[in-house]
Write an enzyme that holds these catalytic residues in place. Structure first.
Site, PDB file in Angstrom:
ATOM      1  CB  SER A 125       8.325  -2.216   7.563  1.00  0.00           C
ATOM      2  OG  SER A 125       7.584  -3.168   8.302  1.00  0.00           O
ATOM      3  CE  LYS A 162       9.842  -5.823   7.671  1.00  0.00           C
ATOM      4  NZ  LYS A 162       9.397  -5.520   9.048  1.00  0.00           N
TER       5      LYS A 162
END
Length: 202
Positions: A125, A162
């Site tokens: 990701s 993230k």
């Protein structure tokens, strides 16, 4: 010795770059950081910093020599950091967790040895941020996260790596891969640390 705000910004950038990479940024990288159009603008600041005695330069491509404190760190032996596996175990604080093992890391990569730990990255990701599956990241848990930082976060009971986005008092997590959606907390968003460096074995 006093530096202008612009000179201090450039010096901090050089310091952080050397800390993470063990070498100096190129003129182009400094130009992009300063958001100026010519190398001459960068050279003007470098000459001023050299005149004030905070750095020295050479004629090499990466022409800023290692800053004194960076060089000192690079000459020191490795240190050991705790490895917490792929992601933190879901507990809200590191004090509630037991490391899987301890790993030797070059000290020049670690800005805050007593407040850092290691995580093995799984998933893709964060590819566009240069973080790949199997990489190991160094995480600093003693600093307050800022907008745009890459963080280790606990969101609604799940841990993840993230980019932190803060807009108008609201915070959420953004992936660096268009195949993944942003993560918006339903009830909980706790920052467990800021990613400060990356280790990759080839």
């Amino acid at each position: 010795m006093s530096l202008t705000s612009r000179q201090q910004e450039l010096l901090d950038f050089i310091h952080d770059y050397q800390m993470s990479n063990g070498s100096s940024p190129t003129l182009k990288e400094m130009r992009v950081f300063l958001k100026v159009n010519s190398d001459n603008s960068v050279l003007k600041h470098l000459k001023a910093l050299e005149k004030k005695g905070v750095l020295t330069r050479s004629k090499r491509a990466r022409g800023v020599n290692l800053l004194a404190d960076i060089k000192e760190r690079m000459e020191k032996p490795d240190i050991k950091l705790p490895m917490y596996g792929s992601v933190p175990a879901g507990a809200a604080t590191l004090e509630e967790q037991v490391p899987d093992t301890w790993i030797s890391v070059a000290e020049n990569l670690v800005q805050h040895p007593t407040q850092s730990y290691l995580l093995k990255v799984r998933g893709d990701s964060m590819l566009n941020a240069g973080i790949m599956p199997g990489d190991t990241v160094i995480v600093h848990y003693g600093a307050k996260a800022r907008n745009g930082d890459i963080v280790v976060a606990l969101i609604d009971g799940e841990s993840t790596i993230k980019r932190l986005i803060m807009e108008g008092g609201y915070a959420y997590l953004k992936a660096e891969n268009p195949q993944y959606q942003d993560l918006h907390p339903v009830s909980e968003l706790s920052i467990q640390g800021i990613v400060t460096a990356l280790i990759r074995n080839y």
